[in-house]
Design a protein around this motif. Structure first.
Motif, PDB file in Angstrom:
ATOM      1  N   ALA A   1     -12.165 -21.022  21.457  1.00 47.26           N
ATOM      2  CA  ALA A   1     -12.545 -19.780  22.153  1.00 47.26           C
ATOM      3  C   ALA A   1     -11.905 -19.724  23.545  1.00 47.26           C
ATOM      4  CB  ALA A   1     -14.058 -19.721  22.288  1.00 47.26           C
ATOM      5  N   PRO A   2     -11.495 -18.522  23.980  1.00 43.49           N
ATOM      6  CA  PRO A   2     -10.887 -18.384  25.314  1.00 43.49           C
ATOM      7  C   PRO A   2     -11.756 -18.950  26.442  1.00 43.49           C
ATOM      8  CG  PRO A   2     -10.544 -16.380  24.047  1.00 43.49           C
ATOM      9  CD  PRO A   2     -11.441 -17.265  23.224  1.00 43.49           C
ATOM     10  N   SER A   3     -13.061 -18.832  26.314  1.00 38.57           N
ATOM     11  CA  SER A   3     -13.931 -19.379  27.375  1.00 38.57           C
ATOM     12  C   SER A   3     -13.790 -20.894  27.450  1.00 38.57           C
ATOM     13  CB  SER A   3     -15.390 -18.996  27.109  1.00 38.57           C
ATOM     14  OG  SER A   3     -15.765 -19.466  25.810  1.00 38.57           O
ATOM     15  N   ASP A   4     -13.639 -21.531  26.284  1.00 40.79           N
ATOM     16  CA  ASP A   4     -13.444 -22.997  26.289  1.00 40.79           C
ATOM     17  C   ASP A   4     -12.056 -23.357  26.827  1.00 40.79           C
ATOM     18  OD1 ASP A   4     -15.329 -23.434  23.217  1.00 40.79           O
ATOM     19  OD2 ASP A   4     -15.965 -23.675  25.308  1.00 40.79           O
ATOM     20  N   ILE A   5     -11.070 -22.539  26.474  1.00 39.65           N
ATOM     21  CA  ILE A   5      -9.707 -22.777  26.977  1.00 39.65           C
ATOM     22  C   ILE A   5      -9.696 -22.645  28.499  1.00 39.65           C
ATOM     23  CG2 ILE A   5      -7.375 -21.761  27.055  1.00 39.65           C
ATOM     24  CD1 ILE A   5      -7.702 -21.226  24.023  1.00 39.65           C
ATOM     25  N   ALA A   6     -10.410 -21.639  28.995  1.00 40.58           N
ATOM     26  CA  ALA A   6     -10.470 -21.433  30.451  1.00 40.58           C
ATOM     27  C   ALA A   6     -11.077 -22.647  31.146  1.00 40.58           C
ATOM     28  CB  ALA A   6     -11.284 -20.172  30.774  1.00 40.58           C
ATOM     29  N   GLY A   7     -12.149 -23.171  30.565  1.00 35.74           N
ATOM     30  CA  GLY A   7     -12.793 -24.342  31.171  1.00 35.74           C
ATOM     31  C   GLY A   7     -11.854 -25.529  31.195  1.00 35.74           C
ATOM     32  N   GLY A   8     -11.165 -25.764  30.082  1.00 32.35           N
ATOM     33  CA  GLY A   8     -10.244 -26.900  30.023  1.00 32.35           C
ATOM     34  C   GLY A   8      -9.074 -26.747  30.972  1.00 32.35           C
TER      35      GLY A   8
ATOM     36  N   LEU B   1     -20.735 -29.002  23.559  1.00 33.91           N
ATOM     37  CA  LEU B   1     -20.138 -29.387  24.846  1.00 33.91           C
ATOM     38  C   LEU B   1     -18.804 -28.669  25.013  1.00 33.91           C
ATOM     39  CD1 LEU B   1     -20.872 -33.225  24.606  1.00 33.91           C
ATOM     40  CD2 LEU B   1     -22.108 -31.538  25.999  1.00 33.91           C
ATOM     41  N   GLN B   2     -18.343 -28.537  26.267  1.00 29.22           N
ATOM     42  CA  GLN B   2     -17.100 -27.787  26.500  1.00 29.22           C
ATOM     43  C   GLN B   2     -15.895 -28.688  26.771  1.00 29.22           C
ATOM     44  OE1 GLN B   2     -20.116 -26.783  28.403  1.00 29.22           O
ATOM     45  NE2 GLN B   2     -20.419 -25.572  26.545  1.00 29.22           N
TER      46      GLN B   2
END
Ligand code: HGY
Ligand code: MN
Ligand code: MN
Length: 423
Positions: free
Chosen positions: A387-394, A200-201
């Motif tokens: 991961a940057p993609s997870d940081i972006a989502g948050g 999950l993100q």
């Protein structure tokens, strides 16, 4: 509609702040009110100034920058901490502060107007690693911890908090309670394995589990390791070791989410051929249920006294931190969940195993947290990674909820990003 955050800009800030206190083998050490913390504070305050924020610092060094709204009044606050443990990573705390800066920079870039002011904050000594308890700055700011008592706290290095504040000139003039948010939001890494395991993100954080930190001092008598019969010893080290095993047994008997940690244990005179005359140790117990946490505390202290009696030693204890479990604002938690859903991000509700500044705001204003995954569930470890993609989502979920809470007023100049899309 909302505004897109710029993940490259956010990652660049995380890398830049991570250079301060960088450890040779990776990771970060920026203990509260250390010279490294001072350097980190100066950098973040510079970024606040560059964004045109009105900056305030209070008497224990909490610092916040406010972006004006169309109306005056309590701001929507995004906060966290920039102090770290000695084996820290790039993300614990720093992510919440720098994502708050990113949200504000994206609002500025889009020419966005909000009805309410929006603020970004960092709080003094969230970790509690050098000066206990943890969440000290936010606890003082929100009335949970007494300022005068906290200023007198002696760190593990023998320095008083008030002197460490003065040494880096971190204290400001704003009084305790000067920051009164409309609502409080904190983006933070999960620091555990749940989101990654369930692929999950976003963690929609429902609250924070109870925290109990105790320092135990066992006093025996030094003696010759070779000549002293076991029955005649007053071995403080042996008693401390039995207490440590009992802490593990309590966690095993209670089962998850009970956790128990002996993070510090020092014996003296700490020599190979001398029976220890003194042992000083810390026990960190946590549980989501207050009654169970109290049971754990009672059982541990009863066992510790039995071990000391059996070992012919004296024993005392000192509470370093004690916070009951906290629930976040249901409506704001719903907003976080809805924002994650709207972005098409996999999400779940979950309590926080770690303490956070948000728990100090929860009694005084609607407060909530957003978690992003920690690789291998690792934190307080130099290999901490998200991961940057997870940081972006948050960060985008943070932006979306802030836009809702602060009531975005204008649309045309938006760098709009439709819901369901990701930056
Ligand atoms: O100990 C904690 O939960 C936090 O890292 N201060
Ligand atoms: Mn943290
Ligand atoms: Mn931490």
């Amino acid at each position: 509609m909302s505004i897109a955050i710029d993940i490259e800009r956010l990652m660049a800030r995380l890398e830049r702040l991570g250079q301060i206190g960088a450890l040779p083998g990776g990771g970060v050490k920026r203990l509260a009110l250390s010279p490294e913390d001072a350097e980190g504070r100066a950098l973040v305050m510079r970024w606040m100034r560059e964004l045109g924020l009105e900056i305030t610092t209070d008497v224990i060094g909490n610092c916040w920058g406010i972006r004006a709204g169309e109306e005056d009044g309590p701001p929507v606050v995004m906060g966290s901490h920039i102090d770290t443990v000695a084996t820290g990573g790039l993300y614990d705390g720093s992510l919440g502060v720098l994502a708050g800066l990113e949200v504000i920079e994206a609002l500025n870039a889009a020419g966005a107007r909000t009805r309410r002011p929006v603020a970004v904050a960092f709080f003094t000594n969230e970790e509690g690693a050098r000066f206990a308890p943890d969440m000290m700055g936010s606890g003082v700011a929100q009335g949970a911890l007494p300022l005068d008592e906290m200023l007198e706290v002696e760190g593990i290095d023998g320095v008083r908090l008030r002197d460490a504040l003065a040494a880096i000139d971190a204290a400001g003039r704003a009084p305790v309670g000067a920051l009164k948010p409309h609502s409080y939001l904190e983006l933070h890494i999960e620091q555990g394995p749940v989101l990654e395991t369930e692929e999950l993100q976003i963690g929609v954080v429902t609250g924070v589990q109870g925290i109990s930190w105790t320092e135990i001092t066992v006093t025996g008598a030094s003696a010759h390791a070779g000549t002293t019969p076991m029955a005649l010893r007053h071995d403080a080290g042996a008693v401390a070791a039995r207490i440590s095993v009992e802490a593990q047994q309590i966690a095993a008997d209670h089962g998850p989410p009970q956790v128990a940690t002996v993070g510090r244990m020092r014996v003296s005179p700490d020599l190979v051929n001398v029976v220890p005359q003194e042992a000083v140790m810390t026990v960190d117990l946590r549980h989501t249920d207050e009654a169970t946490l109290q049971k754990a505390e009672t059982r541990l202290w009863r066992a510790a006294q039995d071990f000391a009696r059996a070992g012919g030693c004296a024993i005392t204890r000192r509470t370093l931190a004690r916070f009951e479990p906290v629930e976040f604002d249901p409506a704001l938690v719903d907003s976080v969940e809805a924002a994650a859903h709207a972005r098409g991000l996999g999400h779940r509700r979950m309590p926080s195993g770690a303490g956070h500044d948000a728990q100090m705001f929860a009694p005084n204003c609607p407060s909530a947290m957003i978690f992003v995954p920690s690789q291998d569930g690792v934190s307080h470890n130099i290999h901490e990674y998200t991961a940057p993609s997870d940081i972006a989502g948050g960060a985008q979920v943070l932006m979306d909820v802030v836009c809702q809470q602060a009531e975005l007023q204008n649309a045309p100049e938006f760098q709009t990003i439709e819901t369901g899309q990701l930056p």
